[in-house]
Design an enzyme around this catalytic site. Structure first.
Site, PDB file in Angstrom:
ATOM      1  N   TYR A  12       0.469  11.368  14.593  1.00 37.19           N
ATOM      2  CA  TYR A  12       1.369  10.248  14.188  1.00 37.19           C
ATOM      3  C   TYR A  12       2.114   9.598  14.629  1.00 37.19           C
ATOM      4  O   TYR A  12       1.440   8.326  14.757  1.00 37.19           O
ATOM      5  CB  TYR A  12       1.647  11.187  13.334  1.00 37.19           C
ATOM      6  CG  TYR A  12       3.296  10.343  13.002  1.00 37.19           C
ATOM      7  CD1 TYR A  12       2.844   9.638  11.561  1.00 37.19           C
ATOM      8  CD2 TYR A  12       4.027   9.709  13.014  1.00 37.19           C
ATOM      9  CE1 TYR A  12       3.436   8.725  10.410  1.00 37.19           C
ATOM     10  CE2 TYR A  12       5.468   9.089  12.149  1.00 37.19           C
ATOM     11  CZ  TYR A  12       4.782   8.819  11.202  1.00 37.19           C
ATOM     12  OH  TYR A  12       5.493   7.403  10.170  1.00 37.19           O
ATOM     13  N   GLY A  26       7.842   6.768  -2.298  1.00 38.11           N
ATOM     14  CA  GLY A  26       8.920   6.847  -1.100  1.00 38.11           C
ATOM     15  C   GLY A  26       9.655   5.095  -0.403  1.00 38.11           C
ATOM     16  O   GLY A  26      10.075   4.414  -1.500  1.00 38.11           O
ATOM     17  N   THR A  34       0.963  -1.068   0.127  1.00 37.71           N
ATOM     18  CA  THR A  34       0.168   0.515  -0.151  1.00 37.71           C
ATOM     19  C   THR A  34       0.961   1.088   0.253  1.00 37.71           C
ATOM     20  O   THR A  34       1.919   1.009   0.182  1.00 37.71           O
ATOM     21  CB  THR A  34      -1.109   0.506   1.551  1.00 37.71           C
ATOM     22  OG1 THR A  34       0.174   0.391   1.969  1.00 37.71           O
ATOM     23  CG2 THR A  34      -2.108  -1.323   1.268  1.00 37.71           C
ATOM     24  N   GLY A  35       0.332   2.137  -0.722  1.00 38.10           N
ATOM     25  CA  GLY A  35       1.225   3.724  -0.921  1.00 38.10           C
ATOM     26  C   GLY A  35       2.192   2.969  -1.420  1.00 38.10           C
ATOM     27  O   GLY A  35       3.884   3.881  -1.468  1.00 38.10           O
ATOM     28  N   ALA A  36       2.064   2.731  -2.767  1.00 32.89           N
ATOM     29  CA  ALA A  36       3.253   2.110  -3.451  1.00 32.89           C
ATOM     30  C   ALA A  36       3.782   2.806  -4.599  1.00 32.89           C
ATOM     31  O   ALA A  36       4.801   2.712  -5.177  1.00 32.89           O
ATOM     32  CB  ALA A  36       3.277   0.858  -4.063  1.00 32.89           C
ATOM     33  N   ASN A  37       3.126   4.064  -4.381  1.00 31.39           N
ATOM     34  CA  ASN A  37       3.816   5.421  -5.736  1.00 31.39           C
ATOM     35  C   ASN A  37       5.001   6.131  -5.526  1.00 31.39           C
ATOM     36  O   ASN A  37       5.236   6.550  -6.063  1.00 31.39           O
ATOM     37  CB  ASN A  37       2.495   6.369  -5.966  1.00 31.39           C
ATOM     38  CG  ASN A  37       2.059   7.046  -4.797  1.00 31.39           C
ATOM     39  OD1 ASN A  37       1.663   6.257  -3.890  1.00 31.39           O
ATOM     40  ND2 ASN A  37       2.479   8.191  -4.815  1.00 31.39           N
TER      41      ASN A  37
END
Ligand SMILES: *[C@@H]1O[C@H](CO)[C@@H](O)[C@H](O)[C@H]1NC(C)=O
Length: 327
Positions: A205, A53, A48-51
């Site tokens: 966070y 960093g 997930t969030g692989a686009n």
């Protein structure tokens, strides 16, 4: 003495040599993804969030190992760009994009439905997507946005996919936490945005990262002897886009310091890749692994069974989930 002869003085040479040896020794012994020969042919992984960093570096690594890699991204445009880049760099055509917004439980459910319908197996799930520094906000589902994105979304997603992972066992789940979890605390009413008036955005966070560690430990306990193992990791201090919600000055300072002290996204991905694929991490279940790929004890706040159970139950209620893992 002119500058050149000053710099070439034996003292400088000796200092550089000592520094080089220290730096080398620090890196030596650290687990290195490039030296790991594990191949993922025939295996499927979701990141997930692989686009961008760390997520992108992890996906790239899995693609190099010939796995089927599902990039779960919020934005089709940015996801597509990453997809093309990873395909170009690895030649792996078995990399696909699926849209997922972990702040929305209906998006999580729709994503999980598509996966369960289309995928025969799932060997690796990397819960990487997360935000920090976002202003407090309540989603249309009545959840606080940062808590939803960083904890409730991954919590629900993992539970929905766990049966498929059991059928693909041995399989591994990794939660990206942070050493900052040590400064977090658990107040379950925060999930709905209550009691947050006094909570600073940076604290939010940290609390969600503590929840990631707890979620991994609790899930590990519940999945014992199923062949599905769960770990949480600290990527270290990494320069990534996770800072994008902070103001420009803060980001500028962070970036300047970062050049000297912080890890690159690639280095930050090492502990995640270690837990997800390495032979050394086989059978690790419930552990928290730090940025040098060594098992570390998480904060005491993550080790209180009563609190962990309470968070689990509050998370089930907040996501309208009933029953055990898999429902
Ligand atoms: C849970 O159910 C309630 C009542 O049906 C609904 O208002 C809420 O949006 C749901 N929450 C989620 C996260 O699906």
């Amino acid at each position: 003495m002119d500058m050149l002869s000053l710099l070439s003085h034996p003292v400088w040479f000796l200092c550089s040599l000592v520094l080089a040896v220290i730096l080398h020794m620090q890196k030596k012994g650290r687990w290195d993804p490039k030296k790991c020969r594990v191949d993922l042919t025939g295996k499927t992984a979701i990141v997930t969030g692989a686009n961008t960093g760390i997520g992108k570096c992890v996906a790239l690594d899995f693609a190099r190992r010939n796995g089927r890699v599902i990039l779960a991204c919020r934005s089709r445009e940015r996801g597509q760009k990453a997809l093309e880049e990873i395909q170009r760099e690895t030649g792996n055509r078995n990399v696909v994009l699926e849209i997922l917004d972990t702040s929305s439980m209906s998006s999580v459910r729709a994503f999980a439905d598509r996966i369960l319908r289309n995928e025969k197996r799932l060997d690796i799930l990397v819960n990487n997507a997360g935000v920090s520094g976002m202003p407090r906000a309540i989603t249309s589902e009545g959840l606080e946005a940062t808590y939803a994105t960083n904890h409730l979304g991954p919590f629900l997603l993992t539970n929905l996919l766990v049966d498929l992972m059991k059928r693909s066992a041995p399989s591994r789940i990794v939660f990206l936490a942070s050493f900052l979890h040590k400064q977090g605390y658990i107040d379950t009413s925060n999930l709905h945005g209550k009691n947050l008036e006094k909570q600073k955005v940076h604290k939010t966070y940290k609390c969600t990262k503590l929840m990631n560690v707890i979620c991994a430990r609790e899930l590990a306990e519940r999945l014992k002897n199923t062949g599905v193992t769960v770990t949480s990791v600290n990527p270290g201090i990494v320069m990534t886009e996770v800072m994008r919600h902070y103001n420009l000055l803060f980001r500028a300072i962070f970036n300047v310091i970062g050049i000297f002290f912080f890890k690159s996204a690639e280095e930050g991905a090492a502990s995640t890749i270690f837990c997800a694929v390495s032979e050394e991490a086989e059978g690790l279940n419930g552990q928290y692994v730090d940025s040098d790929c060594v098992i570390e004890l998480p904060s005491e706040k993550a080790r209180d069974p009563a609190v962990n159970k309470k968070l689990w139950e509050a998370s089930e209620a907040a996501t309208n989930r009933t029953g055990g893992p898999g429902q």
